[in-house]
Scaffold this active site. Structure first.
Site, short mmCIF file in Angstrom:
data_model
loop_
_atom_site.label_atom_id
_atom_site.label_comp_id
_atom_site.label_asym_id
_atom_site.label_seq_id
_atom_site.Cartn_x
_atom_site.Cartn_y
_atom_site.Cartn_z
N SER A 96 -8.08 -16.86 -18.20
CA SER A 96 -8.92 -15.67 -18.31
C SER A 96 -9.20 -15.27 -19.75
O SER A 96 -9.89 -15.97 -20.46
CB SER A 96 -8.27 -14.53 -17.52
OG SER A 96 -9.15 -13.46 -17.38
N ASP A 233 -15.36 -12.62 -20.17
CA ASP A 233 -14.15 -13.25 -20.71
C ASP A 233 -14.20 -14.74 -20.37
O ASP A 233 -15.25 -15.26 -19.97
CB ASP A 233 -12.90 -12.57 -20.14
CG ASP A 233 -12.84 -12.65 -18.61
OD1 ASP A 233 -13.90 -12.88 -17.98
OD2 ASP A 233 -11.75 -12.49 -18.04
N ASP A 235 -13.16 -16.75 -17.95
CA ASP A 235 -13.52 -17.26 -16.61
C ASP A 235 -14.57 -16.39 -15.93
O ASP A 235 -14.88 -16.59 -14.76
CB ASP A 235 -12.27 -17.37 -15.72
CG ASP A 235 -11.60 -16.03 -15.46
OD1 ASP A 235 -11.75 -15.12 -16.31
OD2 ASP A 235 -10.91 -15.88 -14.44
N ASP A 237 -14.61 -13.40 -14.78
CA ASP A 237 -14.32 -12.45 -13.69
C ASP A 237 -14.47 -11.02 -14.20
O ASP A 237 -14.44 -10.07 -13.44
CB ASP A 237 -12.93 -12.68 -13.07
CG ASP A 237 -11.78 -12.47 -14.04
OD1 ASP A 237 -12.01 -12.41 -15.27
OD2 ASP A 237 -10.62 -12.38 -13.57
#
Length: 451
Positions: A96, A233, A235, A237
């Protein structure tokens, strides 16, 4: 926190604690736990992602599980693909917003929700027992490769639509969002300018989208006279937003605005947030027929509460939003499309933001070794309750004490060796006074825990 899994899956420094051997064990354990079926796997852009992905795949295939490898994929795309292909689970190889030397393994349920701590504990037990299911040579799982990006965009365009076209600057931080977020914005009919969208695994900015890390995005929005800046960020999400004046929109403000928009779009109901979210959300959505329910920090806790209450929207003040009408996976890319729809229907963000009540929010991170967190929290809880005059206590995740004028949350990080303090007050002076007292209390508690 468990032995391997923290608040957001397994997340460690690569080739120190997170090795191919551990990834193989995780794959074997997940396959053993599922018994049969299909698992979707995707990776972020980190240099170690392919190595760890292949180890997890080997473990899954050895237990007879079929694997659909979707390759480089933001976490929201993995969540979408699980449902698209009717899979039984999903795995994302990602750390992340952590620095590039970290990576992680996060497991998702068939409904797109992250595995709960209880299920992660079961995986840990299997990993430690070494009692893995092993199938004979003729029953080894089948590996296929798919690319669900086109279907994702098609589905998103059925849910979100714009009447006008806008200039959008998208900063994906050299992360996995590079392959999807700018494309969805373009398909919405917008003029898209991309920043940091080469998925190299070498990050040119801090991955957490905040005012400091998005200075270049803010400058670009201003220079290009754009309508909005969208950032993610590693990834994707999460979402960070820069308004039409080139100003980073504080997370609390953006959380309130999008929650309000979702209530307008889908009707009144429950909005789920976490114990580290401030009063602005409650104040802003009250007149729109929204009611706030608070839960533990982490997207899985938010998703669980959304499912339990049939909520309209769930979000954390970290830019992690869950739109249950779309999926129970946190999705910064779909969130970006919703932000544009909100601008299209309601007007510029700089104007909308003026309607959100403002409080002073301060955050602090204090180093605390993982092994001392539990003892330190016991001391913090006791001292905090003695030291501050509060009216309400929420202890579902750390300790949150509050009254009408302010609140303070003491909480151990689930992903880093730190203790977090978050607080909110009506004035800067009061916030700083509270923070000084809170920091002193935490440092003393950590020293005492060390003995």
């Amino acid at each position: 926190m468990g032995k391997y899994f923290g608040t957001s899956g397994i997340r460690e420094v690569v080739n120190e604690k997170l090795t191919p051997e551990l990834a193989l064990k995780a794959g074997l354990a997940l396959g053993t736990y599922l018994g049969e079926g299909t698992v979707v796997i995707g990776v972020d852009t980190r240099t170690s992602s392919e190595m760890l992905k292949n180890a997890v795949i080997s473990g899954l295939l050895a237990t007879g599980i079929n694997v659909i490898d979707i390759g480089l994929a933001p976490t929201p795309l993995t969540g979408f693909a699980i449902k698209l292909y009717g899979a039984d689970a999903g795995v994302t190889i990602t750390a992340s917003h952590n620095p590039p030397e970290y990576n992680g393994i996060k497991v998702w349920d068939k409904n797109g929700m992250a595995y709960t701590p209880d299920r992660e504990r079961k995986l840990e037990e299997i990993m430690d027992s070494g009692q893995f299911k092993r199938v004979p040579w003729n029953e080894i799982g089948k590996l296929t490769r798919e690319d669900p990006r086109e279907e994702y965009i098609e589905e998103a365009l059925k849910t979100v639509s714009l009447e006008d076209s806008y200039t959008v600057v998208v900063d994906t931080g050299n992360g996995a969002g590079s392959i999807l977020s700018p494309y969805l914005q373009r398909e919405l009919g917008n003029r898209v300018i991309s920043l940091n969208s080469h998925p190299s695994g070498f990050f040119v900015r801090e991955l957490e989208p905040n005012a400091k890390s998005l200075e270049m995005l803010a400058k670009t929005v201003k220079a290009m006279n754009a309508d909005v800046g969208i950032a993610h960020d590693g990834d994707a999400d999460r979402i960070g937003v820069v308004d039409d004046t080139g100003k980073f929109v504080e997370y609390e403000v953006m959380l309130s605005l999008i929650a309000g928009y979702m209530l307008r779009k889908y009707g009144e109901g429950i909005v789920v947030t976490t114990v580290d979210a401030g009063f602005a959300l409650d104040d802003y959505i009250r007149d729109l027929g929204g009611r706030v329910v608070r839960t533990k920090v982490g997207d899985v806790a938010v998703a669980e509460e959304l499912a339990r209450h049939g909520g309209v929207f769930g979000g954390e003040p970290s830019g992690t939003w869950i739109m249950p009408q779309w999926n129970l996976t946190p999705d910064g890319i779909f969130a970006g499309a919703l932000v544009l729809e909100m601008i299209d229907k309601l007007g510029p963000i700089s104007e909308l933001a003026k309607e959100v009540p403002r409080y002073v929010t301060l955050r602090a991170k204090i180093p605390c070794p993982n092994e001392l967190k539990e003892k330190a929290m016991e001391i913090i809880a006791k001292r905090a309750l003695e030291s501050f005059e509060y009216k309400r206590l929420i202890d579902i995740d750390g300790v949150r004490i509050e009254n009408e004028e302010w609140w303070i949350l003491f909480r151990p990080s689930g992903t880093e060796p730190i203790m977090r303090i978050t607080l909110e007050a009506q004035t800067q002076e009061k916030a700083e006074e509270l923070m000084e007292k809170a920091e002193k209390l935490v440092r003393e508690a950590i020293r005492e825990a060390q003995g």
